[in-house]
Design an enzyme around this catalytic site. Sequence first.
Site, short mmCIF file in Angstrom:
data_model
loop_
_atom_site.label_atom_id
_atom_site.label_comp_id
_atom_site.label_asym_id
_atom_site.label_seq_id
_atom_site.Cartn_x
_atom_site.Cartn_y
_atom_site.Cartn_z
N GLU A 67 0.83 -1.20 0.00
CA GLU A 67 0.00 0.00 0.00
C GLU A 67 0.87 1.25 0.00
O GLU A 67 2.05 1.22 0.36
CB GLU A 67 -0.93 0.01 1.21
CG GLU A 67 -0.21 0.10 2.54
CD GLU A 67 -1.05 0.76 3.62
OE1 GLU A 67 -1.37 1.94 3.45
OE2 GLU A 67 -1.36 0.09 4.62
N LYS A 121 -5.26 -1.97 14.84
CA LYS A 121 -4.75 -1.03 15.85
C LYS A 121 -5.59 -1.13 17.12
O LYS A 121 -6.80 -1.25 17.08
CB LYS A 121 -4.77 0.40 15.28
CG LYS A 121 -3.79 0.57 14.13
CD LYS A 121 -3.83 1.98 13.58
CE LYS A 121 -2.82 2.15 12.46
NZ LYS A 121 -3.12 1.36 11.26
#
Length: 295
Positions: A21, A155
Amino acid sequence: MKFAPEVEKALKAGAPVVALESTIISHGLPRPTNLEVARDVESIVRENGATPATIALIDGVAHIGLTDEQLIAIANRDDVIKASTRDLEIAEAKKLSAATTVAATAHLAAKAGIKVFATGGLGGVHRGANESFDESADLTALSQLDMTVVCAGVKSILDVAATLERLETYAIGLVGYKTKKFPGFYLTDSGFEIEYQAETPTEIAEIIKARKTMGTEKNSLIVANPVKNQMDKTLHDRLLESGLKAAADNKIHGKATTPFLLEYFHSESKGESLRVNIEIIKGNSALAAQIAAAL
């Protein structure tokens, strides 16, 4: 789409390719560290037997693999937007430059015929999503794509429990690499167990092959690879608690919460969150390349 010569050559030869990415380059890391890490990650993929394909849009053109000049542009231009899947057609039509999120990268990688993708952390269900409906497009994208994503879990600032439930609902496969503890990005253990683990890249490659025989390749497979040197947990928990309070005090809510908390971690951890972030993407890229080579 425009292919970098080495990526096009590898795909035509059936050689291993790993998608990468670009959001982490343009929006995730500070300059000039972002460019250094982008170059290092591509080198790591090559050293582990695969061809790197960093994905981004430059002036409206989707590039599968970037030249060094293009990496420099994504790392340093101020007009690079952050694009999820729904933004791709607008970016193309308006000739915008865009760094791709997990969802957009996976979409373009699958369209290009790439099956393995390395990223840092997966997006997920946000805290308070029962009121805000704030859920990452990463989840719905991966429920519709034939992709193996190597990541460090999600996360810890997200709602990890709800995210795991959504992965099950969307029938997105999940296996831990040498662990049954679901990682929490900065931490090796988010506090949640997962059912399966694999010990080698070859074992993961066998799981990927079985997806085709079982007809489950329309949904993605997530390989959860915990960071080796996690953030000090006491520091992490203190920053998370104070960051959530700061967000509430500043009336930060909805989709603005995660960027606020990530920046809070970055500014308050004195470089520790940056160190972990870099270690994560490098470790995941190496493992993804090994998996692609084993395939």
